[in-house]
Motif scaffolding. Structure first.
Motif, PDB file in Angstrom:
ATOM      1  N   LYS A   1      47.616 -34.237  44.756  1.00 23.96           N
ATOM      2  CA  LYS A   1      48.180 -35.142  43.760  1.00 23.96           C
ATOM      3  C   LYS A   1      47.300 -35.147  42.507  1.00 23.96           C
ATOM      4  O   LYS A   1      46.099 -34.946  42.573  1.00 23.96           O
ATOM      5  N   GLY A   2      47.928 -35.410  41.377  1.00 26.41           N
ATOM      6  CA  GLY A   2      47.197 -35.420  40.118  1.00 26.41           C
ATOM      7  C   GLY A   2      47.245 -34.061  39.447  1.00 26.41           C
ATOM      8  O   GLY A   2      48.023 -33.177  39.818  1.00 26.41           O
ATOM      9  N   SER A   3      46.406 -33.860  38.448  1.00 26.39           N
ATOM     10  CA  SER A   3      46.421 -32.631  37.669  1.00 26.39           C
ATOM     11  C   SER A   3      45.788 -31.489  38.452  1.00 26.39           C
ATOM     12  O   SER A   3      44.660 -31.597  38.938  1.00 26.39           O
ATOM     13  N   THR A   4      46.518 -30.363  38.598  1.00 26.66           N
ATOM     14  CA  THR A   4      46.014 -29.166  39.278  1.00 26.66           C
ATOM     15  C   THR A   4      46.921 -27.993  38.928  1.00 26.66           C
ATOM     16  O   THR A   4      48.141 -28.133  38.903  1.00 26.66           O
ATOM     17  N   SER A   5      46.324 -26.837  38.637  1.00 24.25           N
ATOM     18  CA  SER A   5      47.115 -25.654  38.313  1.00 24.25           C
ATOM     19  C   SER A   5      46.232 -24.421  38.377  1.00 24.25           C
ATOM     20  O   SER A   5      44.995 -24.515  38.344  1.00 24.25           O
ATOM     21  N   GLY A   6      46.875 -23.255  38.478  1.00 25.52           N
ATOM     22  CA  GLY A   6      46.170 -21.987  38.425  1.00 25.52           C
ATOM     23  C   GLY A   6      45.150 -21.787  39.528  1.00 25.52           C
ATOM     24  O   GLY A   6      44.220 -21.006  39.378  1.00 25.52           O
ATOM     25  N   GLY A   7      45.311 -22.495  40.656  1.00 26.09           N
ATOM     26  CA  GLY A   7      44.348 -22.395  41.742  1.00 26.09           C
ATOM     27  C   GLY A   7      43.117 -23.263  41.563  1.00 26.09           C
ATOM     28  O   GLY A   7      42.163 -23.161  42.339  1.00 26.09           O
TER      29      GLY A   7
ATOM     30  N   ILE B   1      37.305 -21.774  43.997  1.00 27.19           N
ATOM     31  CA  ILE B   1      36.512 -20.877  44.835  1.00 27.19           C
ATOM     32  C   ILE B   1      37.420 -19.744  45.289  1.00 27.19           C
ATOM     33  O   ILE B   1      38.462 -19.975  45.916  1.00 27.19           O
ATOM     34  N   ASP B   2      37.040 -18.503  44.942  1.00 23.44           N
ATOM     35  CA  ASP B   2      37.858 -17.333  45.304  1.00 23.44           C
ATOM     36  C   ASP B   2      37.575 -16.949  46.754  1.00 23.44           C
ATOM     37  O   ASP B   2      36.993 -15.896  47.054  1.00 23.44           O
ATOM     38  N   ALA B   3      37.970 -17.830  47.679  1.00 21.28           N
ATOM     39  CA  ALA B   3      37.712 -17.634  49.101  1.00 21.28           C
ATOM     40  C   ALA B   3      38.990 -17.188  49.804  1.00 21.28           C
ATOM     41  O   ALA B   3      40.071 -17.121  49.207  1.00 21.28           O
ATOM     42  N   SER B   4      38.889 -16.901  51.093  1.00 19.84           N
ATOM     43  CA  SER B   4      40.069 -16.560  51.889  1.00 19.84           C
ATOM     44  C   SER B   4      41.021 -17.740  51.956  1.00 19.84           C
ATOM     45  O   SER B   4      42.239 -17.565  52.039  1.00 19.84           O
ATOM     46  N   ASP B   5      40.464 -18.957  51.956  1.00 12.67           N
ATOM     47  CA  ASP B   5      41.280 -20.171  51.910  1.00 12.67           C
ATOM     48  C   ASP B   5      40.458 -21.245  51.205  1.00 12.67           C
ATOM     49  O   ASP B   5      39.252 -21.378  51.440  1.00 12.67           O
TER      50      ASP B   5
ATOM     51  N   ALA C   1      32.225 -11.350  55.696  1.00  8.11           N
ATOM     52  CA  ALA C   1      30.976 -11.398  54.935  1.00  8.11           C
ATOM     53  C   ALA C   1      31.172 -10.676  53.608  1.00  8.11           C
ATOM     54  O   ALA C   1      31.928  -9.706  53.513  1.00  8.11           O
ATOM     55  N   GLY C   2      30.509 -11.137  52.561  1.00  5.26           N
ATOM     56  CA  GLY C   2      30.656 -10.510  51.252  1.00  5.26           C
ATOM     57  C   GLY C   2      30.257 -11.454  50.150  1.00  5.26           C
ATOM     58  O   GLY C   2      29.752 -12.553  50.391  1.00  5.26           O
ATOM     59  N   VAL C   3      30.498 -11.039  48.908  1.00  7.23           N
ATOM     60  CA  VAL C   3      30.160 -11.843  47.736  1.00  7.23           C
ATOM     61  C   VAL C   3      31.434 -12.463  47.174  1.00  7.23           C
ATOM     62  O   VAL C   3      32.429 -11.761  46.946  1.00  7.23           O
ATOM     63  N   TYR C   4      31.409 -13.781  46.941  1.00  6.76           N
ATOM     64  CA  TYR C   4      32.573 -14.528  46.472  1.00  6.76           C
ATOM     65  C   TYR C   4      32.206 -15.308  45.205  1.00  6.76           C
ATOM     66  O   TYR C   4      31.037 -15.674  45.007  1.00  6.76           O
ATOM     67  N   ASN C   5      33.238 -15.593  44.368  1.00  5.20           N
ATOM     68  CA  ASN C   5      33.033 -16.326  43.121  1.00  5.20           C
ATOM     69  C   ASN C   5      33.298 -17.817  43.307  1.00  5.20           C
ATOM     70  O   ASN C   5      34.316 -18.206  43.904  1.00  5.20           O
ATOM     71  N   ILE C   6      32.403 -18.633  42.782  1.00  5.08           N
ATOM     72  CA  ILE C   6      32.612 -20.075  42.661  1.00  5.08           C
ATOM     73  C   ILE C   6      32.676 -20.371  41.170  1.00  5.08           C
ATOM     74  O   ILE C   6      31.727 -20.103  40.429  1.00  5.08           O
ATOM     75  N   ARG C   7      33.811 -20.911  40.706  1.00  9.13           N
ATOM     76  CA  ARG C   7      34.037 -21.114  39.274  1.00  9.13           C
ATOM     77  C   ARG C   7      34.112 -22.604  38.967  1.00  9.13           C
ATOM     78  O   ARG C   7      34.794 -23.358  39.679  1.00  9.13           O
ATOM     79  N   ILE C   8      33.421 -23.040  37.920  1.00  9.46           N
ATOM     80  CA  ILE C   8      33.591 -24.399  37.418  1.00  9.46           C
ATOM     81  C   ILE C   8      33.978 -24.305  35.951  1.00  9.46           C
ATOM     82  O   ILE C   8      33.612 -23.357  35.247  1.00  9.46           O
ATOM     83  N   SER C   9      34.777 -25.274  35.508  1.00 10.82           N
ATOM     84  CA  SER C   9      35.129 -25.330  34.088  1.00 10.82           C
ATOM     85  C   SER C   9      35.249 -26.781  33.660  1.00 10.82           C
ATOM     86  O   SER C   9      35.325 -27.695  34.487  1.00 10.82           O
TER      87      SER C   9
END
Length: 735
Positions: free
Chosen positions: A145-151, A119-123, A183-191
């Motif tokens: 913990k576990g697999s995580t990368s690139g945000g 989620i391209d959020a402030s946090d 306030a604004g438009v933000y991206n939620i990404r799933i892959s």
């Protein structure tokens, strides 16, 4: 002229189209009143497939059908744009399931169970309690913990069927949060990550506005972006139409509390009634007038609170009086507090964990601070929200537990209960001499007249300090507590029987000393062993009596499903406190002020349902002749009973507690055979394990791999074991 008109209309159409586009900025959905909902199958990319799946919201959901991408987030990426109108912190959840079931040694609920999320959020972070984790590559620590990368977070579920379990960080179970500063438009990404993972709909919501149940309700419509102004939710309204504020009643009157409630842009989903800060009625969308029966003299603050379908609340309060010369209060009122657990005079085993639970209210304001003192030492301070303080691994001795609350106007109220732990005296600290105490007017073996008043007089001394507390016990019950100055305690109008009187004194360093004598009233015949307190097992579905529960009773597991326990109290009872415990754990503790007195609660005799797991239980009940005075004990009774399997033989799970590898052995009753199904749920009822096995009569021990239990947080879980004609529940502890 026609050309100019055409150009004008074209220009106007283009203008309004641009305004609409600017309002949504291409957003797929938007947050309204603190919640945003979208069906995930509204978009498809790569190897994600839109499929017709039973139970899916709208009948369809997304399933990833490509190859596993365990370490490469960003494959088959789908981007959803959300418009945030109200900045703040939102919890993220999606409804998901496992659509490829593992076979053989492959755990069914730990494979094909996850996807990547960003989620391209402030946090963007995971949280559990006060602990946070961040995705790898975000530049923030600690990393999940576990697999995580690139945000990207790996988001997993542990339930085969549909659930809202949305977690990250292996073995630590962190929920997902996104903070939007503007306030604004933000991206939620799933892959894609693991093949066979299905996602249905997602929700962002503010936890201070919506409960889990409200956010997960499939009856809520998606919040597609309208491009217009988001309307605010209108809070519901409520008025108490009866009684009137300031109304006076006669002693013994029945006072019906009638309401008028409404929600202009939705519907009222809950009605609650509070009397002097204690909730006495909790009803849903339909409200039946609550009746305060046989009212005793005094002042009463009656508060009605309603909640709408968006979680907004409103309250209305009236003050009434009962009896003469008791005008209802005016002006600012001090808060009220009561300790609902433990009970005054309650005895605990050494090493127990003793939770301190409160009920507090401020009729004309709000509680701003909660404090807990143990033996005059401040041990816990909470703000407006109180989390029960637990005295862990409690040591033998006497404890004074005091709760103090402070309201927004600075007024305070306190309540104190005294408890006893163990039977032995507390040893003095090194170098300190324990105090001594003796009876001055009674001797061991004395005989007194029936109906007389027996006064307990004592002499106490501390050679190297001072006495700070005096306590008197009669037949194991704490009947009097004094500070440094002792006032002789009278046992009034004694009845025929035997009495064990114990006095305990405590010095300024916490050491104690005791003395005990036995006396007899009348002929020496012990008091009757029968009790006016009794217990019945209730079928909660029909509110009918199943049968009596007495000391030593064994209840079949099949009869412990969907039940309640009724406490039958002596005549003159105004209040009953109770505690149900199993294997050292608290099952249900509380106070009932209106009959029927039910261990798991009721609404006007409509019993709430509970299921008892297999095991041993201890049930304590205390009847009081006063609704407020803890020294008005009429009688107390303790019984022990057992819940077993329908055949009278129970399965055993070992080792219990279970270690992190999740490997356990299940020992079935002798002669057990056939197909068994098992499921494991946590204390909230969420399923975390499921499976089947075939049992042969020659093989009593079945090896199970509860791999997901090994990944869960420490606590108590419950295994339900089912076969043809039998069903039982086994408590399971994750150490």
């Amino acid at each position: 002229m026609r050309l100019k008109t055409t150009l004008f209309l074209f220009t106007a159409l283009l203008y309004f189209t641009q305004v609409e586009a600017q309002s949504c900025n291409g957003a797929d959905f938007e947050e309204r009143n603190g919640i945003a909902i979208l069906e995930l199958d509204s978009k498809v990319s790569g190897s994600w497939r839109k499929e017709n799946i039973s139970g899916a919201s709208g009948g369809q959901a997304l399933t990833y059908r490509g190859s596993d991408k365990f370490n490469t987030p960003g494959t088959s990426e789908i981007v959803y744009k959300v418009k945030i109108n109200s900045p703040g912190t939102y919890r993220f959840k999606w409804r998901n399931k496992i659509s490829i079931i593992g076979t053989g040694s492959e755990p069914a609920n730990t494979e094909h169970n996850d996807s990547w999320l960003k989620i391209d959020a402030s946090d963007f972070y995971g949280a559990t309690g006060n602990t946070r984790v961040y995705p790898g590559g975000s530049g923030k620590k600690p990393v999940a913990k576990g697999s995580t990368s690139g945000g990207w977070f790996k988001i997993y579920t542990n339930s085969i069927g549909w659930s809202w379990i949305t977690r990250t960080s292996d073995f630590e179970n962190h929920d997902i949060y996104a903070k939007f500063n503007n306030a604004g438009v933000y991206n939620i990404r799933i892959s894609a990550r693991s093949k066979g993972h299905t996602v249905d709909r997602m929700v962002l919501y503010k936890e201070n506005q919506y409960s889990n149940a409200q956010s997960e309700s499939l009856s809520r419509a998606v919040t597609s972006c309208s491009g217009g102004t988001t309307p605010d939710n209108n809070a519901p309204t409520v008025n108490i139409t009866n009684p009137d504020n300031g109304q006076q009643f006669d002693e013994g009157d029945n006072i019906a509390v009638r309401l008028n409630s409404n929600d202009s842009d939705g519907n009222v989903t809950k009605h609650e009634i509070f009397i002097n800060g204690t909730r006495v009625s909790n009803q849903g969308s339909d409200y039946s007038p609550y009746v305060l029966r046989n009212a005793t003299p005094g002042n009463y603050t009656i508060q009605a609170t309603v909640t709408d379908n968006d979680g907004a609340k409103s309250s209305n309060t009236v003050n009434v009086s009962v009896g003469e010369n008791t005008p209802p209060p005016t002006g600012n009122n001090a808060p009220t507090v009561s300790i609902t657990s433990p009970n005054d005079g309650q005895n605990f085993d050494a090493g127990s964990n003793v939770p301190v639970r409160l009920s507090a209210n401020d009729s004309d304001g709000s509680i701003k601070k909660h404090q807990i003192f143990v033996n005059n030492k401040l041990v816990d301070t909470d703000g407006a929200g109180y989390t029960p303080h637990v005295i862990q691994n409690i040591k033998p001795g006497n404890y004074a537990i005091k709760a103090t609350v402070t309201d927004n106007g600075g007024k305070t109220a306190s309540k104190t209960v005294n408890i006893v732990v163990g039977d032995d005296d507390t040893p003095p600290p090194s170098g300190n001499q324990a105090p001594t105490v003796s009876f001055t007017n009674l001797s061991n073996g004395d005989q007194v007249e029936v109906g007389s008043n027996v006064v307990v007089r004592i002499s106490a001394n501390d050679s190297d300090g001072r006495i700070v507390k005096h306590q008197v016990f009669v037949n194991g019950k704490l009947v009097d507590t004094d500070g440094a100055d002792y006032t002789p305690h009278p046992i009034k109008n004694v009845t025929a029987g035997s009495y064990k009187i114990k006095v305990t004194v405590t010095d300024n360093q916490g050491a104690t000393g005791s003395s005990t004598i036995d006396i007899t009233a009348g002929t020496g015949t012990p008091p009757p062993t029968t009790s006016n307190i009794s217990f019945n097992l209730i079928n909660a579905a029909t509110n009918s009596n199943i049968g009596a529960i007495t000391d030593g009773t064994t209840i079949n597991s099949s009869k412990a499903q969907g039940i309640n326990i009724k406490i039958n109290a002596p005549e003159g009872t105004k209040r009953v406190s109770y505690g149900l415990y199993s294997n050292g754990f608290e099952v249900s503790v509380g106070i009932e002020e209106f009959a029927p007195y039910a261990v798991f609660g009721d609404t006007n005799g409509n019993y709430f349902s509970e299921t008892l797991s297999s095991g041993s239980y201890r049930l304590l009940a205390v009847a009081y002749s006063s609704a407020t005075n803890n020294n008005s004990v009429i009688e107390r009774k303790t019984i022990r009973f057992t819940v077993g399997s329908s055949s009278g033989k129970s399965a055993i799970l070992f080792p219990n507690p279970v270690s992190t590898d999740g490997k356990v052995s299940l020992r079935l009753p002798e002669g057990a055979s056939g197909k068994y199904e098992y499921s494991v749920t946590n204390s909230l009822g969420v399923q975390v394990e499921k499976g089947t096995f075939d049992a042969a009569s020659s093989q009593r021990d079945v090896e199970l791999s509860l791999s997901n239990i090994g990944r869960q947080v420490q606590g108590v879980y419950y295994m339900t074991l089912s076969s043809s004609g039998s069903k039982e529940t086994i408590p399971l502890i994750r150490e």
